[in-house]
Structures are given as structure tokens and as C-alpha cells.
Design an enzyme around this catalytic site. Structure first.
Site, PDB file in Angstrom:
ATOM      1  N   CYS A 146       0.444 -24.197  -9.054  1.00  0.00           N
ATOM      2  CA  CYS A 146      -0.044 -25.579  -9.157  1.00  0.00           C
ATOM      3  C   CYS A 146      -1.435 -25.531  -9.772  1.00  0.00           C
ATOM      4  O   CYS A 146      -2.085 -24.482  -9.775  1.00  0.00           O
ATOM      5  CB  CYS A 146      -0.149 -26.222  -7.787  1.00  0.00           C
ATOM      6  SG  CYS A 146       1.427 -26.266  -6.916  1.00  0.00           S
ATOM      7  N   CYS A 189      -3.020 -27.769  -2.340  1.00  0.00           N
ATOM      8  CA  CYS A 189      -3.251 -28.716  -1.245  1.00  0.00           C
ATOM      9  C   CYS A 189      -3.096 -27.945   0.063  1.00  0.00           C
ATOM     10  O   CYS A 189      -2.074 -27.269   0.267  1.00  0.00           O
ATOM     11  CB  CYS A 189      -2.221 -29.841  -1.288  1.00  0.00           C
ATOM     12  SG  CYS A 189      -2.004 -30.529  -2.933  1.00  0.00           S
ATOM     13  N   CYS A 248       0.245 -28.150   2.071  1.00  0.00           N
ATOM     14  CA  CYS A 248       1.463 -28.098   1.247  1.00  0.00           C
ATOM     15  C   CYS A 248       2.696 -27.661   2.047  1.00  0.00           C
ATOM     16  O   CYS A 248       2.692 -26.618   2.707  1.00  0.00           O
ATOM     17  CB  CYS A 248       1.250 -27.138   0.091  1.00  0.00           C
ATOM     18  SG  CYS A 248       2.739 -26.981  -0.924  1.00  0.00           S
ATOM     19  N   ASP A 300      10.193 -36.315   7.266  1.00  0.00           N
ATOM     20  CA  ASP A 300      11.201 -35.349   6.843  1.00  0.00           C
ATOM     21  C   ASP A 300      11.575 -34.594   8.117  1.00  0.00           C
ATOM     22  O   ASP A 300      10.753 -33.829   8.648  1.00  0.00           O
ATOM     23  CB  ASP A 300      10.623 -34.411   5.773  1.00  0.00           C
ATOM     24  CG  ASP A 300      11.581 -34.243   4.617  1.00  0.00           C
ATOM     25  OD1 ASP A 300      12.795 -34.150   4.878  1.00  0.00           O
ATOM     26  OD2 ASP A 300      11.118 -34.224   3.458  1.00  0.00           O
ATOM     27  N   LYS A 305      15.085 -37.035   5.055  1.00  0.00           N
ATOM     28  CA  LYS A 305      14.074 -38.082   5.265  1.00  0.00           C
ATOM     29  C   LYS A 305      14.614 -39.178   6.184  1.00  0.00           C
ATOM     30  O   LYS A 305      15.695 -39.713   5.952  1.00  0.00           O
ATOM     31  CB  LYS A 305      13.688 -38.703   3.931  1.00  0.00           C
ATOM     32  CG  LYS A 305      12.965 -37.748   3.017  1.00  0.00           C
ATOM     33  CD  LYS A 305      12.618 -38.392   1.708  1.00  0.00           C
ATOM     34  CE  LYS A 305      12.081 -37.352   0.746  1.00  0.00           C
ATOM     35  NZ  LYS A 305      13.085 -36.323   0.375  1.00  0.00           N
TER      36      LYS A 305
HETATM   37  S1  SF4 Z   1       1.617 -30.342  -2.421  1.00  0.00           S
HETATM   38 FE1  SF4 Z   1       2.041 -28.150  -2.762  1.00  0.00          FE
HETATM   39  S2  SF4 Z   1       3.392 -28.102  -4.529  1.00  0.00           S
HETATM   40 FE2  SF4 Z   1       2.433 -30.118  -4.505  1.00  0.00          FE
HETATM   41  S3  SF4 Z   1       0.611 -29.901  -5.815  1.00  0.00           S
HETATM   42 FE3  SF4 Z   1      -0.044 -29.549  -3.715  1.00  0.00          FE
HETATM   43  S4  SF4 Z   1       0.066 -27.325  -3.486  1.00  0.00           S
HETATM   44 FE4  SF4 Z   1       1.287 -27.837  -5.276  1.00  0.00          FE
END
Ligand code: SF4
Length: 412
Positions: free
Chosen positions: A150, A154, A157, A355, A362
Site C-alpha cells: 500500500c 493503516c 488494517c 463484518d 457483513k
Molecule cells: S486498510 Fe490495509 S489494505 Fe487498505 S490501504 Fe490501509 S493498510 Fe492498505
């Protein structure tokens, strides 16, 4: 069709001022990179090459790093890597330890606290994977994982077990096997390209995949899930948009969580995608200290509409290992949904979902608007708490005689 919803907010002047402030579009600016040429700054490959990926870089750019962030960053490369594009880094307010951007991308030591019910694969994807990189959980659609990379990572994630490849997950998608499975499974009509972030692939590679999938007669619907327009709007080039429009209709789901993420750069990037005729939706994750607030969420949803993006899902944060410090409660999520429905445009309201942990799919979560279903009526309440009744028999047929006058509905 008559409109039943009231326009406007709750009338509190401080909320109106905050909403107006949050809805302003600002540029991320250049920050520490003021000497960089326009052509470099606007080049997505330059942005990727200059990501912040180490504690040394982070401390140099942000001397206000807290002990929790410092300790978390030291451990990040064995769990989920640290990576932040220079563009996105400029949205962090280094003077604010509760900055909602900061909490999303800077690791914290709390990530090492794992409760027994937290999971590395909270959606049970690995157990529904017939070939590597393909998740076939629902009958008519598949998740096609194309990369484990990515633009930025995040901290909450859902796929942190595999993205960034920091924890040694064996991720080796094999495009030909994935495509073959889809070609030989006629019930699959919907393919969602995800990862990692599919828009990190080169235009040529992405076009190859889209072309191969479009050539399968039973694949009706192609989707791309991406956070690139938010982390790296420079990637949304005219060339990329021109390529995507050849494979209409590819729907794109972006991922944004806070109105500050919707900058002028992002609005322009999303405009390029919309001008190419690509339908855009947004997925947000409900996050503590980030967007667990009605005014913030209302600003985000309204701003998305201004960017030509339909709010699609609001996710309850999955039970991903080490995410407790970022998870807001379901009660808070319901309170936020109450604060949206009826208080703003219907188009601005996402579906709030959990989820189901372990792979149940979901589940829509809504405040209770149906108070009771009696033999001769359905009793409902509106966004103001006023109670109404809709006459109908228990078997669903319309009633010819008026039901007995309602005294007090039996609350469910
Ligand atoms: S949520 Fe996970 S898969 Fe989506 S952009 Fe962020 S790090 Fe990447």
C-alpha cells in the site's frame, strides 16, 4: 416521490461552526518538502520513493513523537510496516497528540496488546481461499488480492497479517491461477480487486488484469478497492483514468475516515475519476480518536458528496489483533448513525456494518426505527423520536378498517 426528511443540523451553533470548519477544502501543502520541484512532488513514483519508513526519519520530521509512538515504531517492522507518503504526512498536526491523521498511520506500542478474542484474520478470508490470493466467501463474488503493498499503512488494517509483508505471511498471488478459477466458476459475476492497493500496480499490469477479467463472459461487475486517492492522489493520472474507462464500468471504492483527508488535491483526483465515468463509493472505518463523533462523521459524508463520492459502508472496526486502542464501540456507531439519518441528505448516509467475526460476512447494523409489529400495524419512530403507525395486517396485507387507536406502543 415526496421528501420526508428534514434538512439541516441540530441547530447548535458550536456544531455548525465546527462542521463548516471541517468541510473546508485545503491543500496538504509542501511542509518539509518545500524545496522539491513541482514535477517531483506531483510524481507518484517520487512520493513512493520518499515515504517515511523509519524511526529516524519520523523523529527528524516530528520531534514531538510520544514515547508510545516511538516504542510502537521500533516494533512496526515485525508486525505491520511503517510507511507514510510525504503528501499524507503533511496532513498530520505534530502539535496535536490526538491528531486524527496521526492515529491512523503512526504505530503505537498499544498494537502489541492482544486480547484473546482478537484475530490475525478477523474476516476468515484464509479459510475461504480456493487458490492463493483469491477469497470466495459469497456465492456470486470474489475478492482478488493483487498485491500486499500500500502507499501508506493503516494501523487498524484488517489484512495487516499480509500487507507490507512484515510478519512473514506467505503472500504469493498467482494471477493466472486466480483468473482460471474465476473463468471456470460461472456463478462468479462480481470481482473485487483489492490487496494491498491495486492502484499501486503499473497502468500496464492493471490493464492486463482488467482486460483478462472483462474477457470472461460471466464477469458482469468489476470493482477496485483503493486508498490511493487519499494517500497518493498524484497516482490518479489522466493516463490511468483513460485506461480505466476502457473497461467500463469499473466501480471504485475509496477509503477515507476523516474530513481532513479530503484535500483540494484529493478532490481533483476524485474529479478526474468521476469525469472518466467511474462510479465512486467510500468505505470508512469507525475509529476511536479519529471519527467517533457525529459532527466529524457528518462533515466527512457531506464532503464526500462534494467530491462526487457516495458514502457506501461505515465499518465497525474488525477485531484485528492489537487494535483495541483504535476501536470505537458499537453503541457509539449507532449514536453516529442516529445523528446522520434525518439530519442530513439521504445520499450522505452510509450503511453501518459489522463484518461478523470469523467470516460471517457483513451484517447491517441500524438504530431501532421499528418499535413494534402488531396484528394490525407497524409502529415506527422518526429521527426526532416521534412515533407513527403504518396500518397493515400481520400477514402484510393492507388493512381496510382503521386499526384501534394506539395508546402506547409496546417497545421492542
Ligand atoms: S486498510 Fe490495509 S489494505 Fe487498505 S490501504 Fe490501509 S493498510 Fe492498505
Amino acid at each position: 416521490m415526496a421528501s420526508h426528511s428534514a434538512a439541516g443540523g441540530d441547530g447548535k451553533s458550536e456544531d455548525v461552526a465546527k462542521l463548516t470548519f471541517l468541510k473546508q477544502f485545503n491543500s496538504a501543502g509542501r511542509g518539509f518538502w518545500s524545496q522539491v520541484s513541482d514535477s517531483d512532488w506531483n510524481d507518484w513514483r517520487w512520493q513512493l520513493k520518499h515515504r517515511i519508513t523509519s524511526l529516524e526519519q519520523l523523529e527528524r520530521l516530528m520531534p514531538t513523537l510520544s514515547p508510545e509512538e516511538r516504542a510502537g515504531t521500533l516494533l512496526a517492522n515485525s508486525k505491520l510496516a511503517l510507511a507514510i507518503t510525504p503528501y499524507f504526512f503533511n496532513l498530520i498536526d505534530p502539535t496535536d497528540e490526538n491528531c486524527p491523521i496521526r492515529w491512523q498511520v503512526i504505530p503505537r506500542i498499544e498494537e502489541t496488546n492482544t486480547a484473546t478474542w482478537e484475530m490475525s484474520d478477523p474476516c476468515g478470508e484464509d479459510s475461504h481461499s480456493p487458490v492463493p490470493g483469491l477469497v470466495h466467501r459469497y456465492p456470486d463474488r470474489v475478492l482478488f488480492l493483487v498485491t500486499d503493498r500500500c502507499a501508506s499503512y493503516c494501523r487498524y488494517c484488517t489484512r495487516s497479517r499480509l500487507v507490507s509483508n512484515a510478519s512473514g505471511y506467505d503472500f504469493h498471488p498467482e494471477f493466472e491461477k486466480q483468473i482460471d478459477y474465476i473463468r471456470h466458476t460461472p456463478e462468479i459475476r462480481d470481482v473485487l480487486l483489492s490487496g494491498g492497493d491495486p492502484l499501486l500496480l503499473s497502468d500496464d499490469k492493471l490493464e492486463y488484469l482488467l482486460g483478462r477479467l472483462r474477457a470472461i463472459p460471466h464477469v458482469e461487475f468489476l470493482r477496485i478497492g483503493t486508498r490511493i486517492p487519499i494517500f497518493l492522489p498524484q497516482r490518479i493520472t489522466p493516463q490511468l483514468c483513460a485506461m480505466l474507462r476502457k473497461y467500463h464500468p469499473p466501480f471504485i471504492s475509496i477509503h477515507s475516515n476523516h474530513p481532513r483527508e479530503l484535500t483540494t488535491e484529493v478532490r481533483e483526483a476524485l474529479g478526474r475519476l468521476a469525469d472518466a465515468g467511474i462510479p465512486l463509493g467510500n468505505q470508512s472505518v469507525l475509529l476511536r480518536n479519529v471519527n467517533d463523533n457525529v459532527t466529524v462523521m457528518r462533515a466527512l459524508m457531506q464532503k464526500l458528496l462534494m467530491c462526487r463520492v457516495k458514502p457506501y459502508y461505515l465499518y465497525q472496526c474488525d477485531l484485528i489483533a492489537g487494535s483495541a486502542h483504535l476501536r470505537a464501540s458499537v453503541r457509539k456507531g449507532l449514536e453516529i448513525m442516529e445523528g446522520l439519518r434525518g439530519h442530513t441528505t439521504g445520499y450522505a448516509i452510509p450503511q453501518y456494518v459489522i463484518d461478523a467475526p470469523g467470516g460471517g460476512g457483513k451484517v447491517p447494523i441500524n438504530p431501532d426505527y421499528v418499535l413494534t409489529r402488531n396484528a394490525d400495524r407497524v409502529v415506527i419512530r422518526n429521527f426526532e423520536g416521534k412515533i407513527f403507525e403504518y396500518p397493515e395486517a400481520a400477514d402484510g396485507t393492507p388493512l381496510l378498517d382503521a386499526p384501534a387507536e394506539i395508546e402506547e406502543p409496546e417497545l421492542v
